[in-house]
Design a protein around this motif. Structure first.
Motif, PDB file in Angstrom:
ATOM      1  N   ARG A  62       0.818  -1.229   0.000  1.00  0.00           N
ATOM      2  CA  ARG A  62       0.000   0.000   0.000  1.00  0.00           C
ATOM      3  C   ARG A  62       0.841   1.265   0.000  1.00  0.00           C
ATOM      4  NH1 ARG A  62      -3.825  -1.422   4.904  1.00  0.00           N
ATOM      5  NH2 ARG A  62      -1.775  -2.107   5.561  1.00  0.00           N
ATOM      6  N   SER A  63       1.841   1.360   0.882  1.00  0.00           N
ATOM      7  CA  SER A  63       2.647   2.586   0.931  1.00  0.00           C
ATOM      8  C   SER A  63       3.522   2.721  -0.309  1.00  0.00           C
ATOM      9  CB  SER A  63       3.484   2.649   2.209  1.00  0.00           C
ATOM     10  OG  SER A  63       4.483   1.653   2.219  1.00  0.00           O
ATOM     11  N   LEU A  64       3.961   1.623  -0.879  1.00  0.00           N
ATOM     12  CA  LEU A  64       4.742   1.653  -2.115  1.00  0.00           C
ATOM     13  C   LEU A  64       3.900   2.187  -3.270  1.00  0.00           C
ATOM     14  CD1 LEU A  64       7.220   0.974  -3.895  1.00  0.00           C
ATOM     15  CD2 LEU A  64       6.283  -1.358  -4.061  1.00  0.00           C
ATOM     16  N   LEU A  65       2.694   1.649  -3.427  1.00  0.00           N
ATOM     17  CA  LEU A  65       1.809   2.111  -4.507  1.00  0.00           C
ATOM     18  C   LEU A  65       1.524   3.606  -4.369  1.00  0.00           C
ATOM     19  CD1 LEU A  65      -0.771  -0.831  -4.605  1.00  0.00           C
ATOM     20  CD2 LEU A  65       1.158  -0.423  -6.153  1.00  0.00           C
ATOM     21  N   PHE A  66       1.234   4.026  -3.155  1.00  0.00           N
ATOM     22  CA  PHE A  66       0.927   5.437  -2.920  1.00  0.00           C
ATOM     23  C   PHE A  66       2.136   6.310  -3.247  1.00  0.00           C
ATOM     24  CE2 PHE A  66       0.306   9.210  -0.221  1.00  0.00           C
ATOM     25  CZ  PHE A  66      -0.933   9.615  -0.704  1.00  0.00           C
ATOM     26  N   ALA A  67       3.325   5.897  -2.815  1.00  0.00           N
ATOM     27  CA  ALA A  67       4.538   6.682  -3.078  1.00  0.00           C
ATOM     28  C   ALA A  67       4.821   6.789  -4.569  1.00  0.00           C
ATOM     29  CB  ALA A  67       5.735   6.071  -2.346  1.00  0.00           C
ATOM     30  N   LEU A  68       4.669   5.689  -5.292  1.00  0.00           N
ATOM     31  CA  LEU A  68       4.884   5.728  -6.744  1.00  0.00           C
ATOM     32  C   LEU A  68       3.890   6.674  -7.411  1.00  0.00           C
ATOM     33  CD1 LEU A  68       5.453   1.922  -7.384  1.00  0.00           C
ATOM     34  CD2 LEU A  68       7.172   3.733  -7.638  1.00  0.00           C
ATOM     35  N   TRP A  69       2.635   6.543  -7.036  1.00  0.00           N
ATOM     36  CA  TRP A  69       1.569   7.364  -7.612  1.00  0.00           C
ATOM     37  C   TRP A  69       1.794   8.842  -7.298  1.00  0.00           C
ATOM     38  CZ3 TRP A  69      -2.779   9.527  -4.786  1.00  0.00           C
ATOM     39  CH2 TRP A  69      -3.772  10.055  -5.604  1.00  0.00           C
ATOM     40  N   LYS A  70       2.157   9.155  -6.053  1.00  0.00           N
ATOM     41  CA  LYS A  70       2.362  10.553  -5.651  1.00  0.00           C
ATOM     42  C   LYS A  70       3.531  11.194  -6.386  1.00  0.00           C
ATOM     43  CE  LYS A  70       0.535  12.790  -2.914  1.00  0.00           C
ATOM     44  NZ  LYS A  70      -0.527  13.774  -3.089  1.00  0.00           N
ATOM     45  N   ARG A  71       4.536  10.412  -6.735  1.00  0.00           N
ATOM     46  CA  ARG A  71       5.662  11.020  -7.455  1.00  0.00           C
ATOM     47  C   ARG A  71       5.444  11.052  -8.961  1.00  0.00           C
ATOM     48  NH1 ARG A  71      11.003   7.444  -6.193  1.00  0.00           N
ATOM     49  NH2 ARG A  71      10.798   5.849  -7.778  1.00  0.00           N
ATOM     50  N   GLY A  72       4.259  10.667  -9.402  1.00  0.00           N
ATOM     51  CA  GLY A  72       3.896  10.842 -10.801  1.00  0.00           C
ATOM     52  C   GLY A  72       4.111   9.633 -11.688  1.00  0.00           C
ATOM     53  N   THR A  73       4.455   8.510 -11.122  1.00  0.00           N
ATOM     54  CA  THR A  73       4.610   7.287 -11.911  1.00  0.00           C
ATOM     55  C   THR A  73       3.223   6.770 -12.277  1.00  0.00           C
ATOM     56  OG1 THR A  73       6.610   6.734 -10.659  1.00  0.00           O
ATOM     57  CG2 THR A  73       5.589   4.962 -11.917  1.00  0.00           C
ATOM     58  N   GLU A  92      -5.281   4.978  -9.300  1.00  0.00           N
ATOM     59  CA  GLU A  92      -5.469   6.428  -9.131  1.00  0.00           C
ATOM     60  C   GLU A  92      -5.598   6.777  -7.656  1.00  0.00           C
ATOM     61  OE1 GLU A  92      -5.116   8.541 -11.542  1.00  0.00           O
ATOM     62  OE2 GLU A  92      -4.973   7.005 -13.114  1.00  0.00           O
ATOM     63  N   GLY A  93      -4.731   6.187  -6.843  1.00  0.00           N
ATOM     64  CA  GLY A  93      -4.752   6.443  -5.406  1.00  0.00           C
ATOM     65  C   GLY A  93      -5.511   5.371  -4.662  1.00  0.00           C
ATOM     66  N   PRO A  94      -5.366   5.362  -3.323  1.00  0.00           N
ATOM     67  CA  PRO A  94      -5.974   4.296  -2.513  1.00  0.00           C
ATOM     68  C   PRO A  94      -7.494   4.220  -2.638  1.00  0.00           C
ATOM     69  CG  PRO A  94      -4.795   5.893  -1.122  1.00  0.00           C
ATOM     70  CD  PRO A  94      -4.590   6.303  -2.534  1.00  0.00           C
ATOM     71  N   ASP A  95      -8.140   5.340  -2.907  1.00  0.00           N
ATOM     72  CA  ASP A  95      -9.606   5.324  -3.025  1.00  0.00           C
ATOM     73  C   ASP A  95     -10.077   4.710  -4.334  1.00  0.00           C
ATOM     74  OD1 ASP A  95      -9.737   6.504  -0.532  1.00  0.00           O
ATOM     75  OD2 ASP A  95      -9.921   8.538  -1.339  1.00  0.00           O
ATOM     76  N   SER A  96      -9.138   4.437  -5.258  1.00  0.00           N
ATOM     77  CA  SER A  96      -9.530   3.860  -6.543  1.00  0.00           C
ATOM     78  C   SER A  96      -9.587   2.337  -6.501  1.00  0.00           C
ATOM     79  CB  SER A  96      -8.557   4.308  -7.649  1.00  0.00           C
ATOM     80  OG  SER A  96      -7.281   3.686  -7.499  1.00  0.00           O
ATOM     81  N   LEU A  97      -9.238   1.740  -5.359  1.00  0.00           N
ATOM     82  CA  LEU A  97      -9.259   0.285  -5.253  1.00  0.00           C
ATOM     83  C   LEU A  97     -10.617  -0.209  -4.755  1.00  0.00           C
ATOM     84  CD1 LEU A  97      -5.751  -0.389  -3.682  1.00  0.00           C
ATOM     85  CD2 LEU A  97      -6.437  -0.606  -6.073  1.00  0.00           C
ATOM     86  N   VAL A  98     -11.076  -1.279  -5.375  1.00  0.00           N
ATOM     87  CA  VAL A  98     -12.337  -1.915  -5.000  1.00  0.00           C
ATOM     88  C   VAL A  98     -12.094  -3.414  -4.849  1.00  0.00           C
ATOM     89  CG1 VAL A  98     -13.756  -0.163  -6.170  1.00  0.00           C
ATOM     90  CG2 VAL A  98     -13.039  -2.216  -7.418  1.00  0.00           C
ATOM     91  N   PRO A  99     -12.933  -4.127  -4.091  1.00  0.00           N
ATOM     92  CA  PRO A  99     -12.757  -5.576  -3.989  1.00  0.00           C
ATOM     93  C   PRO A  99     -12.982  -6.230  -5.354  1.00  0.00           C
ATOM     94  CG  PRO A  99     -14.236  -4.757  -2.278  1.00  0.00           C
ATOM     95  CD  PRO A  99     -14.021  -3.631  -3.240  1.00  0.00           C
TER      96      PRO A  99
END
Length: 193
Positions: A62-73, A92-99
């Motif tokens: 989770r923190s890896l995905l967020f960090a990559l996304w925040k830096r524009g990857t 598109e950020g943590p709120d974009s994930l669904v089950p």
């Protein structure tokens, strides 16, 4: 060491070790894995990274995905298809994930197709274990072997592991695909031969 052990037995043994790991040990592994990956030159320069949202006892992404996304990857995450193959969609950020299928978190964005993984500059994959030659033991569905078959030979493919899951050798079958590196909490990124 593992030559005479079946993949099924070895997988069960390793998943049992993960399940027995204290939750705080699993939680503590996420930061060094994230930090090691974020400092890898290929990851720093990547425009697109195919990754995954961790489940159950896997190293937490989770923190890896967020960090990559925040830096524009541009981050692509898999969506499990009924036939076991992986489609890919934008994170598109943590709120974009669904089950998704089987409760696995997946992006709610439109699918980009099974071939989208081929556009990634780096591919991060789950594994139960990896050996020194890059042979990867997954959960047994073959989904990531199919995805890795679409990835070019120059692309960095990395399995995320806990300490102790990089082993001397693993049993292999013709459809199994190797990864080019593994990352562990204590050793960081290890390039494999």
């Amino acid at each position: 060491m593992h030559d005479i052990v079946s993949k099924t037995d070895l997988r069960a043994e390793l998943l049992g070790r993960r399940a027995a790991m204290p939750p705080e040990t699993r939680a503590e592994a996420a930061r060094p894995i994230r930090d090691a990956l974020l400092s890898v030159p290929e990851v720093e320069m990547a425009g697109t990274i195919a990754a995954y949202a961790s489940i159950a006892d896997e190293p937490d992404t989770r923190s890896l995905l967020f960090a990559l996304w925040k830096r524009g990857t541009y981050v692509l995450l898999p969506r499990l298809l009924p036939d076991g193959d992986l489609d890919w969609a934008s994170y598109e950020g943590p709120d974009s994930l669904v089950p998704g299928a089987g409760g696995c978190p997946e992006p709610s964005e439109p699918p980009r197709g099974t071939g989208a993984v081929a556009s990634a500059d780096v591919v991060l994959v789950p594994a139960v274990a990896v050996d020194r030659t890059g042979m990867r033991l997954g959960r047994g569905g073959g989904s990531y072997d199919r995805a890795l078959a679409r990835v070019g030979p120059a692309i960095l493919t990395v399995a995320l592991l806990y300490d102790g899951e990089l082993v001397r050798n693993l049993p292999a079958e013709p459809h199994d695909r190797r990864v080019r590196a593994a990352v562990t909490p204590s050793q960081g990124l290890l390039r494999l031969t």
